[in-house]
Design an enzyme around this catalytic site. Structure first.
Site, PDB file in Angstrom:
ATOM      1  N   CYS A 121      -1.340   0.180   2.378  1.00 15.51           N
ATOM      2  CA  CYS A 121      -1.897   0.893   1.212  1.00 15.51           C
ATOM      3  C   CYS A 121      -1.027   2.070   0.765  1.00 15.51           C
ATOM      4  CB  CYS A 121      -3.301   1.386   1.521  1.00 15.51           C
ATOM      5  SG  CYS A 121      -4.432   0.069   1.972  1.00 15.51           S
ATOM      6  N   HIS A 260      -5.308   7.276  -3.087  1.00 15.33           N
ATOM      7  CA  HIS A 260      -5.494   5.857  -2.787  1.00 15.33           C
ATOM      8  C   HIS A 260      -6.977   5.528  -2.960  1.00 15.33           C
ATOM      9  CE1 HIS A 260      -5.618   2.038  -0.972  1.00 15.33           C
ATOM     10  NE2 HIS A 260      -6.131   2.445   0.173  1.00 15.33           N
ATOM     11  N   ASN A 290     -10.393  -1.676  -3.192  1.00 16.92           N
ATOM     12  CA  ASN A 290      -9.127  -1.226  -2.602  1.00 16.92           C
ATOM     13  C   ASN A 290      -8.066  -2.306  -2.834  1.00 16.92           C
ATOM     14  OD1 ASN A 290      -7.017  -0.555  -0.915  1.00 16.92           O
ATOM     15  ND2 ASN A 290      -8.307  -0.102   0.867  1.00 16.92           N
TER      16      ASN A 290
END
Ligand code: UT7
Length: 333
Positions: A121, A260, A290
């Site tokens: 990520c 994020h 996500n």
């Protein structure tokens, strides 16, 4: 393109952005029919309402290509003139060749040096910083970074603790020397001691594909959500504070934070720990979940497109992911 060019620029900035998401929307109500969960649980524990899921056959390079083309067009950069292409992804089309080479060929960016970057990520933030370093050194004159994922291929759709969290998508940015604004400070970190908090065990040299690896569900993402949650908060808050300190800026000098996009509760806790006013923190995870390496770039794209980020604004992008990895970029738009 391999030759050094000499002449080192002072500042590198983003001159074009692109994004791509699959058109298929998977809502929390859809997930209620697949696993033992509720829309209410997902919304209150994560903030996510829906995510995009690629149709079977759609690859990471398909999404990457679309985002890449838009970013190059925005930057008015002919793909043939592109010198460096980095694709950050956890879900490459294949183990090799790199997804960046597949994107290069389809873009017609025949002069670009290509490689993939694996930082989960944190991928788009790591790729931006990597490209910035190459450009600052004078080695290349422009770069395209893409964060792209088809995570839905690696999600265990019977595991309610992970399948509700993730989505597919891609974001892209062109980086070039700039005279005004640009990247002012960066920060990166890693901690392999916590590698098994978030990982996909199968498919590599440790557990090569076999009937057994399939039976043991080793080819799906695994996560200890609670531990990842705590570490994400600490690492992202500290990293955001570090870049602001390096750039001699305070939270009040920054107009927009692009964290994020994993979980609203993580983001709220980061904001609290780093004294960031929540109204300056951009969130679009309610629509995409996500998207891992694509997350920060998709959020940056939408924040710019929607006028949340304006010319001269100071922006902090901050990421955290498997590895563990974390990092931040502070830039002036
Ligand atoms: O970018 C890095 C990648 N990942 C992340 O950033 C994710 C980080 N972690 C998280 O976002 C959170 O830890 C989760 C959203 C995954 C979970 O939230 P939590 O507050 O840590 O909840 P929990 O793990 O303590 O689970 C609470 C309960 C458990 O039930 P019991 O054991 O208390 O009876 C879970 O089984 O919630 C249950 N649960 C669910 N219930 C309904 C877990 N997933 C679900 C679900 N629907 N989808």
């Amino acid at each position: 393109m391999t030759s050094s060019r000499g002449g080192r620029p002072q500042r590198i900035g983003i001159t074009g952005l692109g994004m791509a998401v699959p058109s298929k929307v998977l809502t929390n109500a859809d997930l209620e029919k697949m696993v033992e969960t509720t829309d209410e649980w997902i919304r209150t524990r994560t903030g996510i309402r829906e995510r995009r899921v690629a149709e079977p056959g759609t690859t990471t390079s398909d999404l990457a290509l679309k985002a890449a083309r838009e970013a190059l067009e925005q930057a008015r950069l002919d793909p043939k003139k592109l010198e460096l292409l980095i694709v950050a992804t956890t879900t490459p089309d294949m183990l090799f060749p790199s997804t960046s080479c597949l994107v290069q060929q389809r873009l017609g960016a025949s002069s670009a040096v290509c490689f993939d970057l694996s930082a989960a990520c944190s991928g788009s933030v790591f790729a931006i910083i990597t490209a910035q370093q190459y450009l600052l050194s004078g080695r290349y004159r422009n770069a395209l970074v893409v964060g792209a994922e088809v995570l839905s291929s690696f999600i265990d759709w019977t595991d309610r603790s992970t399948c509700v969290l993730f989505g597919d998508g891609a974001g892209a940015a062109v980086l070039e020397p700039v005279k005004r604004g640009g990247i002012l400070a960066t920060d990166m970190g890693a901690d392999g001691s916590a590698a098994e908090l978030l990982y996909m065990p199968g498919g590599g040299s440790k557990y090569p594909p076999s009937h057994q690896s399939v039976d043991q569900r080793l080819h799906f993402l695994r996560m200890n959500g609670t531990e990842i949650f705590k570490l994400a908060v600490r690492r992202m808050a500290d990293s955001a504070k570090r870049v602001m300190k390096d750039a001699k800026l305070k939270a009040e000098d920054v107009e927009c934070f692009i964290p994020h996009q994993a979980n609203t509760r993580i983001i709220e806790a980061v904001a609290k720990r780093a004294d960031l006013p929540l109204e300056k923190v951009y969130m679009n995870l309610q629509r995409y979940g996500n998207t891992s390496a694509a997350s920060n770039l998709i959020a940056l794209y939408e924040a710019v497109r929607d006028g949340v980020i304006k010319r001269d604004d100071h922006v902090v992008m901050v990421a955290f992911g498997a590895g563990l990895t974390w990092g931040s970029v502070l830039l002036q738009w």
